[in-house]
Design a protein around this motif. Structure first.
Motif, mmCIF file in Angstrom:
data_model
loop_
_atom_site.group_PDB
_atom_site.id
_atom_site.type_symbol
_atom_site.label_atom_id
_atom_site.label_comp_id
_atom_site.label_asym_id
_atom_site.label_seq_id
_atom_site.Cartn_x
_atom_site.Cartn_y
_atom_site.Cartn_z
ATOM 1 N N ASP A 135 0.833 -1.205 0.000
ATOM 2 C CA ASP A 135 0.000 0.000 0.000
ATOM 3 C C ASP A 135 0.866 1.252 0.000
ATOM 4 O O ASP A 135 0.577 2.234 -0.699
ATOM 5 N N LEU A 136 1.927 1.231 0.797
ATOM 6 C CA LEU A 136 2.791 2.407 0.905
ATOM 7 C C LEU A 136 3.592 2.631 -0.372
ATOM 8 O O LEU A 136 3.830 3.781 -0.768
ATOM 9 N N VAL A 137 4.027 1.548 -1.027
ATOM 10 C CA VAL A 137 4.758 1.699 -2.286
ATOM 11 C C VAL A 137 3.863 2.341 -3.336
ATOM 12 O O VAL A 137 4.276 3.271 -4.057
ATOM 13 N N ARG A 138 2.631 1.867 -3.426
ATOM 14 C CA ARG A 138 1.702 2.453 -4.397
ATOM 15 C C ARG A 138 1.449 3.926 -4.094
ATOM 16 O O ARG A 138 1.421 4.770 -4.999
ATOM 17 N N ASN A 139 1.266 4.250 -2.820
ATOM 18 C CA ASN A 139 0.988 5.637 -2.452
ATOM 19 C C ASN A 139 2.198 6.528 -2.679
ATOM 20 O O ASN A 139 2.060 7.707 -3.044
#
Length: 481
Positions: free
Chosen positions: A315-319
């Motif tokens: 999730d953090l990589v995408r964000n």
């Protein structure tokens, strides 16, 4: 036949029936009048082991309980700083110990107050080990056994916890400070100390013999590339090439096993990133200690007690892609986020760095293939390998050798695809042929493989200068190859 003879005959017949053969000679039957001789050695009691008991244990326990009663409401008071809380606790402890009216010397009183303060506000018997700069890792195997690592070697520490309850209090204090929880419904947790040291805790019922705590300490001052050169982790030429790789925005994977120093090396490589770039770090538990000014640190979050609210690395990589990063530094790829990382590297986010668990550069490629498949996308293997070959430029392999030292054993260039195989070319390799000395220390060092890598052309285009002959192998190395 006399009575004794009849008894002997019956006795022999019974033994023959029982064993299926002639009974062994057990000697003449003993009459009731015959005295029983007992060897003297059998009636001498064995010596009882003397267990050392701290005479102040009961006093410590009483004082600690009284301190909990007096300052219990202030332990979680956000208006009090850590220093104010410790000052208040020391004052209360002094009055508690004085009220006990136990004859103590000034040194004993000071030590007692320090130990009780560590139990209530700090980390108990771990305080001494955490302050010992020679200790790099602490492994608590239940309350009575604490192992430490010094200079790559494990030894049993003299320290121990007084009880399982004291160990649990320390674990709960650690995880509470980073907003995590640990209980029977969530019996394992990853956390960190204030200095960035990594903590893993696991409690019963998963830990059968008592709560387990593992602390991987970080240096108070972040290690620099000069420290790693001094330790022998890498050579001067290798450091020069790696600095050029970061400056040229090559995508780098640091590969290695558990405890080999991947995060430390990742920290050193990140220090080469120019100060005018926006860096986003993504980790399970914040460990990186980047010194640049423009650093955004993101940390994943586990699910709450209801099983909701989890924020994963993926999730953090995408964000992070929407946060205008110049560099993305991922603490470790261990799941589906590997696919998102490769896509980011292939879509303009150059110069990204991450780590992966594997034992060689070739294994690192296979490991990334497996992690991409964990993303749940039904991709053909060739497509995954094409993603890896186009995204990754350099694999740096770090290993922990049998003498406990950490060394970079490979700097390997990913050159592309040949058929269905990702082609790799070593730039530096570790020379193990030098053997070990009489103390068991490895004598080898990293040497150039004698091949000029393709990324050297990019160095020239970007004006990154290297020392002449940095890629040239000496005659001895060439002969062995």
């Amino acid at each position: 036949m006399k009575l004794n003879e009849r008894v002997d005959a019956v006795r022999e017949t019974g033994l023959q029936h029982r064993f299926g053969r002639k009974a062994p000679d057990l000697g003449p039957a003993r009459t009731p009048e015959a005295p029983v001789e007992v060897p003297v050695a059998t009636i001498i009691p064995e010596p009882i082991a003397v267990v050392k008991v701290d005479p102040l244990v009961e006093l410590k326990e009483r004082a600690a309980q009284e301190l909990f009663v007096r300052i219990g409401s202030r332990l979680n008071d956000a208006s009090l700083s850590e220093e104010q809380l410790h000052t208040y606790a020391r004052a209360e402890l002094s009055s508690i110990v004085a009220a006990e009216q136990v004859p103590l010397s000034s040194d004993e009183r000071t030590r007692l107050i320090a130990e009780i303060g560590a139990d209530v506000l700090g980390y108990g018997p771990l305080e001494v080990l955490l302050n010992d700069e020679t200790v790099t890792e602490i492994m608590v195997n239940g309350p009575e056994q604490i192992f430490v690592e010094r200079h790559g070697q494990l030894t049993l520490s003299d320290s121990s916890f007084a009880s399982e309850a004291q160990l649990r209090r320390v674990i709960e204090r650690i995880v509470a400070k980073v907003g995590r929880r640990i209980d029977e419904s969530s019996p394992l947790v990853d956390a960190r100390l204030a200095d960035g040291s990594r903590v893993n805790a696991i409690i019963p019922p998963l830990a059968v013999d008592g709560s387990l705590l593992t602390i991987r300490k970080f240096a108070r001052e972040p290690l620099t590339v000069y420290d790693l050169i001094r330790f022998g982790t890498l050579s001067v030429g290798m450091a020069e090439v790696l600095e050029g790789c970061v400056a040229a925005k090559l995508n780098i994977i640091v590969s290695g096993g558990t405890g080999t120093g991947k995060t430390t090396l990742l920290n050193v490589l990140s220090a080469f990133i120019p100060a005018n770039e926006r860096i986003i770090t993504i980790e399970d538990a914040v460990e990186l200690q980047l010194q640049q000014d423009h650093v955004i640190r993101l940390e994943s979050r586990p699910a709450n007690i209801e099983g909701k609210g989890e924020i994963t690395i993926r999730d953090l990589v995408r964000n992070s892609l929407r946060m205008r990063p110049d560099r993305i530094v991922i603490g470790e790829c261990r799941g589906g986020e590997s696919l998102d990382m490769l896509q980011a590297m292939n879509t303009g986010h150059e110069g990204s760095i991450s780590t992966v668990h594997s034992n060689s550069p070739r294994d690192a490629v296979a490991r990334l293939e497996t992690l991409v498949l964990m993303a749940g996308m039904d991709l053909p293997l060739r497509a995954i390998r094409e993603q890896i070959s186009s995204a990754i430029d350099v694999i740096v392999q770090i290993s922990r050798l049998k003498d406990g030292t950490r060394r970079i054993t490979h700097v390997t260039e990913v050159q592309g695809m040949e058929g269905d195989i990702v082609t790799l070319q070593d730039v530096f390799v570790f020379d193990f042929t030098a053997g070990v000395d009489e103390d068991g220390h490895v004598l080898g060092h990293a040497v150039p493989a004698g091949v000029r890598p393709r990324f050297a052309d990019k160095f020239r285009e970007m004006g990154i200068a290297l020392s002449p002959g940095v890629f040239q192998a000496d005659l001895t190395t060439r002969g062995r190859r």
